[in-house]
Scaffold this active site. Structure first.
Site, short mmCIF file in Angstrom:
data_model
loop_
_atom_site.label_atom_id
_atom_site.label_comp_id
_atom_site.label_asym_id
_atom_site.label_seq_id
_atom_site.Cartn_x
_atom_site.Cartn_y
_atom_site.Cartn_z
N GLY A 195 -4.44 -4.05 23.00
CA GLY A 195 -3.28 -3.20 22.57
C GLY A 195 -3.38 -1.69 22.06
N TYR B 63 0.80 -1.23 -0.09
CA TYR B 63 0.03 -0.05 0.08
C TYR B 63 0.83 1.22 0.15
CZ TYR B 63 -3.28 3.55 2.14
OH TYR B 63 -3.90 4.79 2.30
N ARG C 137 -10.04 -3.67 21.46
CA ARG C 137 -9.09 -4.67 20.59
C ARG C 137 -7.72 -4.63 21.54
NH1 ARG C 137 -7.70 -3.07 14.62
NH2 ARG C 137 -6.36 -1.60 15.62
N TYR D 256 5.32 -6.19 16.65
CA TYR D 256 5.60 -5.31 15.57
C TYR D 256 6.30 -4.23 15.73
CZ TYR D 256 4.17 -1.95 11.89
OH TYR D 256 4.21 -1.12 10.98
N LEU E 268 -9.31 0.65 9.67
CA LEU E 268 -10.76 1.12 9.89
C LEU E 268 -11.30 1.54 8.38
CD1 LEU E 268 -12.93 2.10 11.77
CD2 LEU E 268 -11.96 3.97 12.19
N PHE F 255 10.35 -0.79 2.60
CA PHE F 255 8.95 -1.15 3.32
C PHE F 255 8.72 -2.71 3.90
CE2 PHE F 255 8.22 2.39 0.57
CZ PHE F 255 7.75 3.40 1.13
N ALA F 256 9.42 -3.46 2.99
CA ALA F 256 8.96 -4.90 3.14
C ALA F 256 9.04 -5.31 4.51
CB ALA F 256 10.22 -5.90 2.26
N ALA F 257 7.86 -5.77 5.08
CA ALA F 257 7.75 -6.14 6.59
C ALA F 257 6.53 -6.80 6.64
CB ALA F 257 7.98 -4.80 7.25
N LYS G 42 1.88 -9.73 0.22
CA LYS G 42 0.85 -8.98 0.58
C LYS G 42 0.73 -7.82 -0.57
CE LYS G 42 0.42 -10.23 5.12
NZ LYS G 42 -0.53 -11.15 5.33
N1 UFG Z 1 -11.04 -0.09 14.39
C1 UFG Z 1 -12.24 -0.49 14.82
N2 UFG Z 1 -13.07 -1.51 14.04
C2 UFG Z 1 -12.37 -1.86 12.97
C3 UFG Z 1 -10.92 -1.52 12.57
C4 UFG Z 1 -10.27 -0.63 13.41
O1 UFG Z 1 -13.01 0.04 15.79
O2 UFG Z 1 -12.86 -2.81 12.37
C5 UFG Z 1 -10.52 1.01 15.46
C6 UFG Z 1 -9.21 0.35 16.20
O3 UFG Z 1 -9.58 -0.11 17.38
C7 UFG Z 1 -8.39 1.70 16.07
C8 UFG Z 1 -8.72 2.80 14.81
O4 UFG Z 1 -9.85 2.14 14.45
O5 UFG Z 1 -9.01 2.44 17.26
C9 UFG Z 1 -7.72 2.58 13.82
O6 UFG Z 1 -7.39 1.04 13.81
P1 UFG Z 1 -6.56 0.69 12.45
O7 UFG Z 1 -6.41 -0.85 12.52
O8 UFG Z 1 -7.12 1.30 11.14
O9 UFG Z 1 -5.02 1.46 12.65
P2 UFG Z 1 -4.19 1.34 13.99
O10 UFG Z 1 -4.21 2.38 14.59
O11 UFG Z 1 -4.59 0.07 14.80
O12 UFG Z 1 -2.82 0.80 13.32
C10 UFG Z 1 -1.98 1.85 12.52
C11 UFG Z 1 -1.32 1.20 11.79
C12 UFG Z 1 -0.27 0.04 12.17
C13 UFG Z 1 0.64 0.91 13.24
C14 UFG Z 1 -0.54 1.78 14.30
C15 UFG Z 1 0.39 2.33 15.27
O13 UFG Z 1 -2.12 0.56 10.68
O14 UFG Z 1 0.53 -0.49 11.33
O15 UFG Z 1 -1.15 2.42 13.54
O16 UFG Z 1 -0.03 2.28 16.35
F1 UFG Z 1 1.22 -0.09 14.01
#
Ligand code: UFG
Length: 328
Positions: free
Chosen positions: A283, A11, A281, A140, A189, A72-74, A35
Site C-alpha cells: 500500500g 504526537y 510494504r 485508514y 521512518l 485529532f483523536a483517531a 496512544k
Molecule cells: N519506511 C521504511 N522503513 C521503515 C519505515 C518506513 O522504509 O522502517 C518507508 C515507508 O515504506 C515509506 C516511508 O518510509 O515509504 C515513510 O513511511 P512512514 O511510515 O514514516 O510514513 P507513511 O508515508 O507510510 O505514512 C504517513 C503517515 C500516515 C499517512 C500517510 C499518508 O504516517 O498517517 O503518510 O500516505 F496515512
C-alpha cells in the site's frame, strides 16, 4: 472561549496544544491516553476519556465555553487499518459521529479536522492538489475521507463549519525540546532511524528499492509538526472569523526518498546506521508530494522549519534526551 482538542496527548495533537497555548488560547484536551501520554500535555487541563462517551462530551461542553474543536483523536496506522478495518470504522467514523452529534446539540459551530494524504490514494499527478481524485487504498484513508464527507453534509444541514487538513508526513519535534514523537510500536521512518542511531535497534529496514523514483526508494513530503500546529491555529481563527468550510493540503512541496532520509539522519546524528533492504510494504505509493499553495494563500500559512535537516535535528534532540520516550 476555549478550544477543545481531542487526541491532544498524541504526537501532532500535543504539539498543536503547545502552539495554541503559546498564542494565548484557552485549551481543553480530551484524550483516552490509548496512544497519547499525559507527559505530552505539559499541564494542560485535560479529561481522560473517549470521543465515544457522550456523557463526557456533555460534561465538557456544559462546563466550558467551547466555540471550536480541533479533532485529532483517531486510529492512524495504515497497515493496522488493513488488518482491522472494523475497528478503524468504529474508532474514526463512529467516534467522530458521536463528537459531531454532541457539537450540534451544544451549538458548537467550528471544527478543524486532522485528515491525511491517504485520502488521495495512488496519485495521478505530482504535486497533489486538493481538487485531485480521492481514491484511498486503505481503510485508514477511507475512514478519514468518510469523516470529511460527514463534515461536508453537517455544514449543509446544521451550519457546522469545518476545515479538513490533509497532512503529508509529519516530522520533527518542539524546537525547545519539551515534547516529541513517541509511538508504541513505532512504525514511522524518522523515529525508527533515530532509534537505530541511539543503539536501540540494530538496524533499520528499507521497504523496497525498486520504485520508479531516482534512487528506487519511496519519496515523501516531510512537514515539521510545529508547522502543522501553526496551520491548525490559523484554520481555527479563520473559521471563527466566519470563513466557509474548506480542505487544505499541508506539506512542503519537496520530496525526500527513504535513502535521503537515512543519509540526513546519519549526518545530523554523526552515528552509523545499519540499513538492510526489505520487501515493499503493502500500500505504499512511490511518491507523495503536496501542493500547499492553497493553505499558504488562503490561511496565510508560512511554514517556519522547511529543511529536512532541521526536522531531524529537532527530533534527534528530543530522542537523545528522552531515550525511552514519555513516562509510561
Ligand atoms: N519506511 C521504511 N522503513 C521503515 C519505515 C518506513 O522504509 O522502517 C518507508 C515507508 O515504506 C515509506 C516511508 O518510509 O515509504 C515513510 O513511511 P512512514 O511510515 O514514516 O510514513 P507513511 O508515508 O507510510 O505514512 C504517513 C503517515 C500516515 C499517512 C500517510 C499518508 O504516517 O498517517 O503518510 O500516505 F496515512
Amino acid at each position: 472561549m476555549a478550544i477543545l482538542v481531542t487526541g491532544g496527548a498524541g504526537y501532532i495533537g500535543s504539539h498543536t496544544v503547545l502552539y495554541l497555548k503559546e498564542q494565548g488560547e484557552d485549551v481543553i484536551v480530551l484524550d483516552n491516553l490509548s496512544k497519547g501520554y499525559s507527559g505530552a500535555l505539559l499541564g494542560t487541563l485535560s479529561y481522560k476519556g473517549d470521543i465515544h462517551d457522550e456523557s463526557i462530551l456533555d460534561e465538557i461542553f456544559n462546563t466550558h465555553k467551547i466555540n471550536s474543536v480541533i479533532h485529532f483523536a483517531a486510529s492512524s496506522l495504515v497497515g493496522e487499518s488493513v488488518s482491522y478495518p472494523l475497528s478503524y470504522y468504529e474508532n474514526n467514523v463512529i467516534g467522530t459521529h458521536r463528537l459531531v452529534k454532541k457539537m450540534v446539540e451544544h451549538d458548537v459551530k467550528h471544527i478543524v479536522f486532522s485528515s491525511t494524504a491517504a485520502t488521495y490514494g495512488e496519485p495521478n499527478s505530482i504535486p497533489i492538489e486538493e481538487t485531485d481524485p480521492t481514491i484511498p487504498t486503505n481503510p485508514y484513508g477511507e475512514t478519514k475521507l468518510a469523516i470529511e464527507k460527514l463534515l461536508k453534509w453537517s455544514d449543509q444541514a446544521y451550519g457546522l463549519k469545518s476545515v479538513c487538513l490533509r497532512y503529508f508526513n509529519a516530522a520533527g519535534a518542539d524546537p525547545a525540546g519539551r515534547i516529541g514523537e513517541d509511538h508504541d510500536p513505532e512504525t514511522h521512518l524518522i523515529p525508527i532511524v533515530l532509534q537505530a542511531a541511539l543503539g536501540k535497534r540494530e538496524s533499520i529496514k528499507i521497504f523496497g528499492d525498486d520504485y520508479d523514483t531516482d534512487d528506487g526508494t519511496c519519496v515523501r513530503d516531510y512537514i515539521h509538526v510545529m508547522d502543522l500546529a501553526q496551520a491548525h491555529y490559523l484554520a481555527v481563527k479563520k473559521l471563527q472569523e466566519g470563513a466557509a468550510s474548506d480542505v487544505y493540503n499541508l506539506g512542503n512541496g519537496k520530496g525526500f526518498s527513504v535513502n535521503q532520509v537515512v543519509e540526513t539522519c546519519k549526518k545530523v546524528t554523526g552515528k552509523t546506521i545499519n540499513a538492510e533492504l526489505a520487501p515493499r510494504r503493502m500500500g505504499d505509493p512511490a511518491v507523495l508530494i503536496a501542493s500547499s499553495e492553497k493553505a499558504k494563500r488562503e490561511l496565510g500559512w508560512t511554514p517556519q522549519y522547511q529543511g529536512l535537516e532541521v526536522m531531524v535535528s529537532h527530533a534527534w534532540e528530543w530522542h537523545q534526551n528522552n531515550e525511552d520516550g514519555f513516562e509510561k
